[in-house]
Design a protein around this motif. Structure first.
Motif, PDB file in Angstrom:
ATOM      1  N   GLN A   1       9.133  -5.315   9.125  1.00 52.93           N
ATOM      2  CA  GLN A   1       8.723  -4.017   9.638  1.00 52.93           C
ATOM      3  C   GLN A   1       8.574  -4.013  11.154  1.00 52.93           C
ATOM      4  O   GLN A   1       8.636  -2.974  11.770  1.00 52.93           O
ATOM      5  N   SER A   2       8.330  -5.161  11.763  1.00 48.54           N
ATOM      6  CA  SER A   2       8.056  -5.179  13.191  1.00 48.54           C
ATOM      7  C   SER A   2       9.353  -5.058  13.981  1.00 48.54           C
ATOM      8  O   SER A   2      10.398  -5.525  13.571  1.00 48.54           O
ATOM      9  N   LEU A   3       9.255  -4.396  15.129  1.00 49.63           N
ATOM     10  CA  LEU A   3      10.419  -4.226  15.984  1.00 49.63           C
ATOM     11  C   LEU A   3      10.276  -5.113  17.214  1.00 49.63           C
ATOM     12  O   LEU A   3      10.074  -4.649  18.326  1.00 49.63           O
TER      13      LEU A   3
ATOM     14  N   LYS B   1       1.988   0.169   5.654  1.00 47.23           N
ATOM     15  CA  LYS B   1       0.857   0.579   4.808  1.00 47.23           C
ATOM     16  C   LYS B   1       1.196   0.404   3.338  1.00 47.23           C
ATOM     17  O   LYS B   1       0.362  -0.067   2.561  1.00 47.23           O
ATOM     18  N   ASP B   2       2.410   0.785   2.958  1.00 46.14           N
ATOM     19  CA  ASP B   2       2.847   0.587   1.578  1.00 46.14           C
ATOM     20  C   ASP B   2       2.831  -0.886   1.209  1.00 46.14           C
ATOM     21  O   ASP B   2       2.386  -1.261   0.131  1.00 46.14           O
ATOM     22  N   MET B   3       3.339  -1.717   2.113  1.00 49.78           N
ATOM     23  CA  MET B   3       3.406  -3.136   1.844  1.00 49.78           C
ATOM     24  C   MET B   3       2.011  -3.714   1.612  1.00 49.78           C
ATOM     25  O   MET B   3       1.794  -4.463   0.650  1.00 49.78           O
ATOM     26  N   LEU B   4       1.049  -3.365   2.453  1.00 45.49           N
ATOM     27  CA  LEU B   4      -0.312  -3.876   2.278  1.00 45.49           C
ATOM     28  C   LEU B   4      -0.940  -3.355   0.991  1.00 45.49           C
ATOM     29  O   LEU B   4      -1.644  -4.080   0.291  1.00 45.49           O
ATOM     30  N   PHE B   5      -0.676  -2.096   0.668  1.00 42.35           N
ATOM     31  CA  PHE B   5      -1.182  -1.532  -0.579  1.00 42.35           C
ATOM     32  C   PHE B   5      -0.652  -2.311  -1.779  1.00 42.35           C
ATOM     33  O   PHE B   5      -1.418  -2.687  -2.675  1.00 42.35           O
ATOM     34  N   TYR B   6       0.643  -2.573  -1.803  1.00 46.57           N
ATOM     35  CA  TYR B   6       1.230  -3.314  -2.920  1.00 46.57           C
ATOM     36  C   TYR B   6       0.780  -4.769  -2.930  1.00 46.57           C
ATOM     37  O   TYR B   6       0.528  -5.344  -3.984  1.00 46.57           O
TER      38      TYR B   6
ATOM     39  N   SER C   1       2.992 -13.701  -5.615  1.00 51.88           N
ATOM     40  CA  SER C   1       4.361 -14.142  -5.320  1.00 51.88           C
ATOM     41  C   SER C   1       5.386 -13.203  -5.942  1.00 51.88           C
ATOM     42  O   SER C   1       6.400 -12.875  -5.322  1.00 51.88           O
ATOM     43  N   ALA C   2       5.131 -12.770  -7.159  1.00 50.25           N
ATOM     44  CA  ALA C   2       6.045 -11.831  -7.814  1.00 50.25           C
ATOM     45  C   ALA C   2       6.081 -10.504  -7.063  1.00 50.25           C
ATOM     46  O   ALA C   2       7.148  -9.887  -6.928  1.00 50.25           O
ATOM     47  N   THR C   3       4.943 -10.065  -6.555  1.00 51.93           N
ATOM     48  CA  THR C   3       4.887  -8.824  -5.784  1.00 51.93           C
ATOM     49  C   THR C   3       5.679  -8.955  -4.494  1.00 51.93           C
ATOM     50  O   THR C   3       6.447  -8.056  -4.133  1.00 51.93           O
TER      51      THR C   3
ATOM     52  N   LYS D   1      13.049  -7.675  -2.587  1.00 51.55           N
ATOM     53  CA  LYS D   1      14.229  -7.163  -3.267  1.00 51.55           C
ATOM     54  C   LYS D   1      14.405  -5.662  -3.050  1.00 51.55           C
ATOM     55  O   LYS D   1      15.526  -5.177  -2.978  1.00 51.55           O
ATOM     56  N   LEU D   2      13.300  -4.928  -2.952  1.00 51.61           N
ATOM     57  CA  LEU D   2      13.359  -3.485  -2.715  1.00 51.61           C
ATOM     58  C   LEU D   2      13.486  -3.145  -1.235  1.00 51.61           C
ATOM     59  O   LEU D   2      13.461  -1.978  -0.848  1.00 51.61           O
ATOM     60  N   ASN D   3      13.599  -4.189  -0.399  1.00 52.28           N
ATOM     61  CA  ASN D   3      13.774  -4.038   1.038  1.00 52.28           C
ATOM     62  C   ASN D   3      12.599  -3.325   1.698  1.00 52.28           C
ATOM     63  O   ASN D   3      12.754  -2.542   2.643  1.00 52.28           O
ATOM     64  N   LYS D   4      11.385  -3.607   1.210  1.00 59.50           N
ATOM     65  CA  LYS D   4      10.174  -3.038   1.801  1.00 59.50           C
ATOM     66  C   LYS D   4       9.597  -3.957   2.875  1.00 59.50           C
ATOM     67  O   LYS D   4       8.850  -3.515   3.736  1.00 59.50           O
ATOM     68  N   ILE D   5       9.896  -5.243   2.794  1.00 60.64           N
ATOM     69  CA  ILE D   5       9.437  -6.182   3.824  1.00 60.64           C
ATOM     70  C   ILE D   5      10.619  -6.930   4.362  1.00 60.64           C
ATOM     71  O   ILE D   5      11.660  -6.993   3.803  1.00 60.64           O
TER      72      ILE D   5
END
Length: 155
Positions: A3-5, A107-112, A143-145, A151-155
């Motif tokens: 996520q970081s640029l 935010k989504d990543m931390l929530f999940y 780890s599964a999360t 895989k969903l390209n969220k991180i």
């Protein structure tokens, strides 16, 4: 994180964005001689939306009108002429770097990352508390999360 640029991520995003900018120029800026600033702003907003769809989890903010006007005045030299691809690309690069990223993906990543293991632990404790020890269950679910988010390209 993805996520970081930072410097390397910025170059990668720039390579992903450049073809989209050219495509959006051909789509929205074919005849832009007699445009008002509202028409220009609408076309830039459409372009930012297309870039967000292409990139995925990283979401760029729509620029403020004043920022866009400043960039337009700075880079568009031929008054009364159509905007060139090079001018449009310079304007968008300046505007996107100025507005930054919304951090919705972070935010989504931390929530999940914290919510899924906590929920899974709660359900495990309610249904089968002795089946798997908590010391193994929590890292396994975390780890599964992380794997699923990758895989969903969220991180």
């Amino acid at each position: 994180m993805g996520q970081s640029l930072d410097k390397s991520g910025n170059e990668q995003k720039e390579k992903e964005i450049e073809p989209m900018i050219a495509l959006c120029y051909d789509k929205y800026f074919v005849d832009s001689k007699n445009w008002t600033s509202a028409d220009f702003y609408h076309a830039v907003c459409q372009t930012v939306e297309e870039i967000n769809k292409t990139i995925g989890s990283t979401q760029f903010r729509v620029p403020q009108t004043s920022t866009l006007d400043r960039a337009y005045q700075k880079h568009h030299r031929g008054k009364g002429k159509s905007l060139t691809k090079e001018e449009f690309q310079k304007i968008l690069q300046e505007v996107i770097l100025d507005t930054g990223v919304t951090n919705i993906g972070a935010k989504d990543m931390l929530f999940y990352l914290f919510g899924v293991p906590a929920t899974a632990l709660f359900l495990k404790q309610r249904l089968v508390p002795k089946l798997i020890p908590n010391e193994a269950f929590i890292p396994l679910v975390t780890s599964a999360t992380v794997f699923l988010l990758a895989k969903l390209n969220k991180i």
